[in-house]
Scaffold this active site. Sequence first.
Site, short mmCIF file in Angstrom:
data_model
loop_
_atom_site.label_atom_id
_atom_site.label_comp_id
_atom_site.label_asym_id
_atom_site.label_seq_id
_atom_site.Cartn_x
_atom_site.Cartn_y
_atom_site.Cartn_z
N LYS A 45 9.95 13.59 33.61
CA LYS A 45 8.88 14.18 32.81
C LYS A 45 9.16 15.67 32.71
CE LYS A 45 3.92 14.46 32.09
NZ LYS A 45 2.70 13.65 32.09
N THR A 61 1.42 19.30 34.22
CA THR A 61 0.34 20.29 34.38
C THR A 61 -0.87 19.60 35.01
OG1 THR A 61 -0.58 19.88 32.17
CG2 THR A 61 1.15 21.56 32.35
N ASP A 72 1.30 12.68 38.13
CA ASP A 72 2.03 11.79 37.22
C ASP A 72 3.42 11.48 37.76
OD1 ASP A 72 -0.16 11.96 35.59
OD2 ASP A 72 0.79 13.15 34.02
N GLY A 80 1.42 15.16 26.55
CA GLY A 80 0.54 15.11 25.39
C GLY A 80 1.15 14.25 24.29
#
Length: 231
Positions: A40, A44, A53, A117
């Site tokens: 990744k 954040t 995550d 996102g």
Amino acid sequence: MATAKGFFVTGTGTEVGKTVVAAALAQNLRRKGSTVAVFKPAVTGLDEPGETDHALLRRAAGSEQSDDEIAPYRYGPPASPHLAAAQAGQEIDPERLRDAARAAAAGAECIVCEGVGGLLVPLVWRVCSGMRNKLARPYLVRDLAVDLGLPLVIAASPGLGTINHTLLTLESARAAGLSVAAAVLTPWPEEPDATERSNQETIESLGEVPVRTLRQLDLNEPESWPELQID
């Protein structure tokens, strides 16, 4: 890295199940006997409670990668990565991201990359070196996906509004030459209503893409996760 096996998971926005879909894909590849790496570009929201995550991805893949190997950039505030980096007095380096992803892929048979996102989220927007605040060509999540050359998987909500969001994401991906393997609607209810079923059928037809579904997962019990088969 275009020859590496795996997927790049993006979403139609935030909180649409990207990490869950990426983890399910990693678990599925692991069940088939493959060694799986995860990646990744930036994480954040580390200030918020709960499993991160990158920790969930590592656990799902059965990987021994370090935090730095999975997520080269990590920040506390829940913000777009370019803003979180700026607030930390840093600048995200696209070359570092590409090198880290390639290194992760080289150490495994398959790799699952999770974006941040949606596709048009900037990883780099302004450069801080040289002329301060000089506008640079933005480097988007979509640019990283193109550079890595992996098939795209789109995570999306099954509910109202998802047709527009998912088709826009498909359009954005294809405009950049990305290959889209599937869209995944999650969390898929045990008894989907007429809207949810119609959303799946409509996206599949208008988007000309396979649309899979993934139920709510118990993240503490990966062995209970259903198979998420994407070719």
